[in-house]
Motif scaffolding. Sequence first.
Motif, PDB file in Angstrom:
ATOM      1  N   PHE A   5       0.803  -1.238   0.009  1.00  0.00           N
ATOM      2  CA  PHE A   5      -0.035   0.060   0.051  1.00  0.00           C
ATOM      3  C   PHE A   5       0.759   1.272  -0.038  1.00  0.00           C
ATOM      4  O   PHE A   5       0.297   2.270  -0.147  1.00  0.00           O
ATOM      5  N   LYS A   6       1.988   1.119   0.072  1.00  0.00           N
ATOM      6  CA  LYS A   6       2.984   2.276   0.250  1.00  0.00           C
ATOM      7  C   LYS A   6       3.703   2.540  -1.061  1.00  0.00           C
ATOM      8  O   LYS A   6       4.750   2.214  -1.171  1.00  0.00           O
ATOM      9  N   SER A   7       3.055   3.209  -1.975  1.00  0.00           N
ATOM     10  CA  SER A   7       3.638   3.451  -3.241  1.00  0.00           C
ATOM     11  C   SER A   7       3.717   5.063  -3.170  1.00  0.00           C
ATOM     12  O   SER A   7       3.287   5.825  -2.233  1.00  0.00           O
ATOM     13  N   GLY A   8       4.824   5.385  -3.979  1.00  0.00           N
ATOM     14  CA  GLY A   8       4.991   6.844  -3.924  1.00  0.00           C
ATOM     15  C   GLY A   8       6.050   7.154  -2.881  1.00  0.00           C
ATOM     16  O   GLY A   8       7.127   6.231  -2.755  1.00  0.00           O
ATOM     17  N   PRO A   9       6.392   8.629  -2.503  1.00  0.00           N
ATOM     18  CA  PRO A   9       7.470   8.899  -1.707  1.00  0.00           C
ATOM     19  C   PRO A   9       7.144   8.525  -0.501  1.00  0.00           C
ATOM     20  O   PRO A   9       6.048   7.897   0.156  1.00  0.00           O
ATOM     21  N   THR A  10       8.276   8.225   0.415  1.00  0.00           N
ATOM     22  CA  THR A  10       8.252   7.517   1.772  1.00  0.00           C
ATOM     23  C   THR A  10       8.844   8.528   2.721  1.00  0.00           C
ATOM     24  O   THR A  10       9.523   9.436   2.410  1.00  0.00           O
ATOM     25  N   VAL A  75       1.075  13.993   5.264  1.00  0.00           N
ATOM     26  CA  VAL A  75       1.299  12.850   5.414  1.00  0.00           C
ATOM     27  C   VAL A  75       0.117  12.186   5.992  1.00  0.00           C
ATOM     28  O   VAL A  75      -0.528  12.658   6.754  1.00  0.00           O
ATOM     29  N   LEU A  76      -0.228  10.882   5.572  1.00  0.00           N
ATOM     30  CA  LEU A  76      -1.345  10.256   5.925  1.00  0.00           C
ATOM     31  C   LEU A  76      -1.081   8.990   6.311  1.00  0.00           C
ATOM     32  O   LEU A  76      -0.177   8.195   6.108  1.00  0.00           O
ATOM     33  N   ILE A 100       2.049  11.617   1.004  1.00  0.00           N
ATOM     34  CA  ILE A 100       2.945  10.757   1.412  1.00  0.00           C
ATOM     35  C   ILE A 100       1.966   9.839   2.604  1.00  0.00           C
ATOM     36  O   ILE A 100       1.277  10.433   3.257  1.00  0.00           O
ATOM     37  N   ASN A 101       2.233   8.697   2.092  1.00  0.00           N
ATOM     38  CA  ASN A 101       1.391   7.582   2.807  1.00  0.00           C
ATOM     39  C   ASN A 101       2.240   7.025   3.844  1.00  0.00           C
ATOM     40  O   ASN A 101       3.229   6.447   3.350  1.00  0.00           O
ATOM     41  N   LEU A 102       2.339   7.241   4.942  1.00  0.00           N
ATOM     42  CA  LEU A 102       3.065   6.748   5.909  1.00  0.00           C
ATOM     43  C   LEU A 102       2.842   5.247   6.354  1.00  0.00           C
ATOM     44  O   LEU A 102       3.594   4.555   6.633  1.00  0.00           O
ATOM     45  N   GLY A 103       1.537   4.869   6.288  1.00  0.00           N
ATOM     46  CA  GLY A 103       1.223   3.374   6.275  1.00  0.00           C
ATOM     47  C   GLY A 103       0.297   3.257   7.393  1.00  0.00           C
ATOM     48  O   GLY A 103      -0.883   3.913   7.471  1.00  0.00           O
ATOM     49  N   GLY A 104       0.584   2.399   8.128  1.00  0.00           N
ATOM     50  CA  GLY A 104      -0.461   2.231   9.311  1.00  0.00           C
ATOM     51  C   GLY A 104       0.006   2.856  10.462  1.00  0.00           C
ATOM     52  O   GLY A 104       0.953   3.223  10.780  1.00  0.00           O
TER      53      GLY A 104
END
Length: 118
Positions: A5-10, A75-76, A100-104
């Motif tokens: 689920f973590k695509s794009g910038p980190t 950041v989400l 940016i998707n941080l994840g969980g």
Amino acid sequence: MFAMFKSGPTISVPEVEAGLRQGTLVLIDVRDPSEIKQSGMAKGAISLPLATLSMRANPSSPECIAELKSGKDIVLYCASGARSAGAARMLTQMGHAPVINLGGLGDWIQGGGDITRA
């Protein structure tokens, strides 16, 4: 497990914490209020449930929250990273950048981030 689920910038938790201190980013929890009540929320995050995101994050909506009109990095996170990945796509389509998707929440905790409880 949810790395798909973590695509794009980190971004790392220390980078998020630094951005919050410096005022250069906004951290958004897209989980439902019941989830936040149950497990707490990342320190410094704003609650913006996915169900309300399309209205409260759209720059052309009068309901758009001020933090998303600031031009700061966004950041989400959610519980696993799936909903925040969808939210990141939605915000990008609305013209927000970078998103940016941080994840969980577990990623936040694993990275050493503090939790606040309501």
